[in-house]
Design an enzyme around this catalytic site. Structure first.
Site, mmCIF file in Angstrom:
data_model
loop_
_atom_site.group_PDB
_atom_site.id
_atom_site.type_symbol
_atom_site.label_atom_id
_atom_site.label_comp_id
_atom_site.label_asym_id
_atom_site.label_seq_id
_atom_site.Cartn_x
_atom_site.Cartn_y
_atom_site.Cartn_z
ATOM 1 N N SER A 155 41.068 49.416 43.807
ATOM 2 C CA SER A 155 41.509 48.128 43.289
ATOM 3 C C SER A 155 40.516 47.020 43.619
ATOM 4 O O SER A 155 39.358 47.085 43.236
ATOM 5 C CB SER A 155 42.910 47.817 43.829
ATOM 6 N N ASP A 307 40.485 42.200 38.267
ATOM 7 C CA ASP A 307 39.847 42.898 39.383
ATOM 8 C C ASP A 307 39.224 44.203 38.876
ATOM 9 O O ASP A 307 39.360 44.542 37.697
ATOM 10 C CB ASP A 307 40.833 43.115 40.531
ATOM 11 N N ASP A 309 39.779 47.368 38.817
ATOM 12 C CA ASP A 309 40.543 48.365 38.067
ATOM 13 C C ASP A 309 41.462 47.721 37.037
ATOM 14 O O ASP A 309 42.284 48.389 36.423
ATOM 15 C CB ASP A 309 41.323 49.283 39.005
ATOM 16 N N ASP A 311 44.078 45.716 36.990
ATOM 17 C CA ASP A 311 45.537 45.620 37.046
ATOM 18 C C ASP A 311 45.988 44.223 37.484
ATOM 19 O O ASP A 311 47.119 43.829 37.245
ATOM 20 C CB ASP A 311 46.155 46.710 37.924
#
Length: 582
Positions: A155, A307, A309, A311
């Protein structure tokens, strides 16, 4: 770290096991270097424990060792996961999984390792051809009818980290009882048990066809397409922070009808080193520096950042003085849910069975909106698997219309079961268009909410304590807060204490009642007479303990915002002092 003789001996013995032929040459060299070093600090950090496969999977610093992310710790996790899937779905003729990854160093290597191991165990694998956003992994599991999924991502963690998220057949991160079952299987696995040699016939590469299906569904989230047509030239600055958002978010904005999207060029270059930021976290203002530079240059209406990834989404907008300001995660969640509720009511789409969800550490102003508009609101633990659980519990009976958390995550739909920056960025642009259509900015919209529902200032304080000594210190802090809870915070009496580890709450008179939650969690909350709320919890993914402060106030006009903000800032400092955080 204190060089305890017994601890060093334990770590040396574990490290020597990593010198066997079961490990590759590079790994053996790295471990030997740790053993040869007179300073045993790094040896201890790499081997003092095994990288724990928790309820969400793995996350850790990359490197050699049992407490590091590498193909062996990833391999053992995957072998254990595969063993559990084969047991749990023994009545099926075939089991399939989705494997996805982000932009981080080693992410493709780890994803291919995972795919090989699943396939070697007779499990069909759908492996994405390149990096993809986390929400698309969740979508693909449901879309392809798979039983599970793995996403290789850390993340928004620093560049040294990588991680492994385990998903179940509903597209959500694994919950009870499967989380415990998988952990039990993973803990049984040794390196020699891992089937690293893949069966290529069971690995299918997927890509654009899933992208298109996902983007079609994301487009259905739009509430007011007409306002977008009127404001199609809305000036948007977007940055993926070198990550997966670049794969789909510009496409999604275009599909929704936005024609003036400016992407930050330097950060459209994928990199696991994140060279243009100190930390690839849209919660940190520094990460938006280049986006704000571009926004000022083109006089943009909104800045958005996802960010690595994709999400989470962070944003900035102009205030009443024309200055660019950052909008925090609580405010973003507030704006999303205010818009969804207001416009569903306006268009006659709202139903009595519709519901929203927030986490227990997210602003209580959302509950005030829900109560006033007679919308059911549910509280859940931090982490989108708990929001996904609420969606699943009501599937076919009630309609989920949105939910989020203070840490910049939001989900506007139910065909994904994790936070989704692709749909969030698209919907955020629509909200900005809605505001502009009325001659307002997003800042004006936020002020309207505060005037109607009351001012609220949320502050998150992160106390970082790395390593084993840090973990011990965090545990001691939580223990002390339980034994000696504060009786007053910011000049206001504490009237309710909630302990989610015991699932008990105590009021000012000493009455103890149960808290209705599906599991225990290491979280404490203190509620004050003046509606101040303070929550404290150790992070489940990073070496830190987090304090969430929410201060309330009355705001009669937009011009009162600065005064309310300053008064709340003073109270924050008082609370920090009371908790020993100054």
């Amino acid at each position: 770290m204190e060089n305890n003789t017994e601890l060093i001996a334990l770590c040396e013995n574990k490290a020597k096991q990593w010198l066997s032929p079961s490990f590759d040459e590079d790994t053996r060299k790295s471990v030997q270097a740790l053993l040869d070093n007179e300073d045993k600090t790094d040896l201890i950090e790499c081997f003092y424990k095994d990288l724990e496969f928790g309820t969400g999977g793995l996350r850790g610093i990359m490197g050699a060792g049992s407490n590091r992310m590498n193909i062996y710790t990833v391999g053992m996790a995957t072998q254990g996961f595969a063993n559990y899937l084969k047991k749990n779905f023994a009545d099926r003729s075939s089991v399939s999984v989705v494997v996805c990854h982000d932009c981080r160093n080693n992410s493709r290597l780890f994803a291919e390792t995972v795919a090989d191991i699943f396939s070697a165990n007779g499990i069909k694998v759908y492996l994405f051809d390149d990096m993809r956003p986390t929400p698309e992994c969740s979508f693909a599991i449901r879309h392809l009818g798979c039983q599970a999924g793995v996403n290789i991502t850390a993340s928004h963690n620093p560049r040294e980290y990588n991680g492994y998220k385990a998903y179940w057949e509903d597209g959500a991160q694994v919950l009870s009882p499967h989380d415990v079952g998988i952990i039990d299987e993973v803990n049984k696995v040794k390196v020699d048990d891992v089937k690293f040699s893949g069966n290529k016939e069971l690995i299918q590469i997927i890509g654009e066809e899933v992208d298109n299906a996902y983007l079609e569904q994301v487009h259905t989230v739009s509430i007011d397409p007409e306002v977008i047509k009127r404001q199609k030239d809305l000036k948007i600055v977007y940055t993926p922070l070198h990550g997966t958002g670049m794969m789909l978010i510009p496409q999604s904005l275009k599909k929704w009808g936005f024609e003036n999207v400016h992407c930050v060029a330097e950060q459209m270059e994928r990199s696991g080193d994140f060279p243009t930021v100190k930390s690839p976290n849209p919660e940190n203002g520094e990460a938006l520096t280049l986006a704000l530079r571009d926004a000022k240059a083109i006089d943009a209406d909104i800045v958005m950042a996802s960010d690595p990834d994709a999400d989470r989404v962070g944003m900035a907008c102009k205030n009443d003085k024309g200055e660019w300001i950052l909008i925090n995660g609580n405010q973003t969640c507030l704006i999303f849910l205010y818009y969804i509720i207001t416009n569903r009511i306006k268009t006659g789409k709202m139903k009595p069975t519709d519901f929203i969800v927030k986490t227990i550490v997210t602003t209580e102003t959302i509950k005030q909106i829900a109560d006033k508009q007679h919308i059911e609101m549910r509280d859940c633990y931090t982490g989108f698997k708990w929001i996904a659980r609420e969606i699943a519990l009501s599937e076919g009976k009630q309609q989920y219309i949105g939910g989020g958390e203070e840490s910049y995550g939001f989900l506007a739909e139910d065909f994904v079961r994790d936070k989704d920056a692709v749909s969030a960025c698209s919907l955020l642009a629509e909200i900005c268009a809605y505001a502009k259509d009325q001659g307002k900015t997003l800042y004006d919209l936020l002020m309207d909410i505060y005037i109607e529902y009351g001012f609220s200032k949320e502050t998150t304080i992160n106390v970082v304590r790395p390593g084993k000594s840090g973990a011990d210190e965090i545990q001691a802090m939580m223990s002390n807060f339980r034994k000696n809870p504060p009786t007053e915070l910011g000049g206001s009496k504490v009237v309710l204490v909630k302990d989610y580890l015991t699932l008990e709450q105590k009021d000012a008179e000493g009455n103890v009642t149960k808290i209705d939650m599906p599991a225990t969690s290491n979280v404490l909350q203190w509620f004050c007479e003046d509606n101040t709320k303070v929550s404290v919890r150790p992070s489940g993914t990073e070496p830190k303990i987090k304090f969430y402060l929410e201060i309330k106030g009355n705001m009669k006009c937009a011009g009162c915002y600065e005064r309310c903000n300053n008064e709340s800032a003073e109270k924050v400092e008082s609370i920090k002092k009371a908790l020993g955080l100054d």
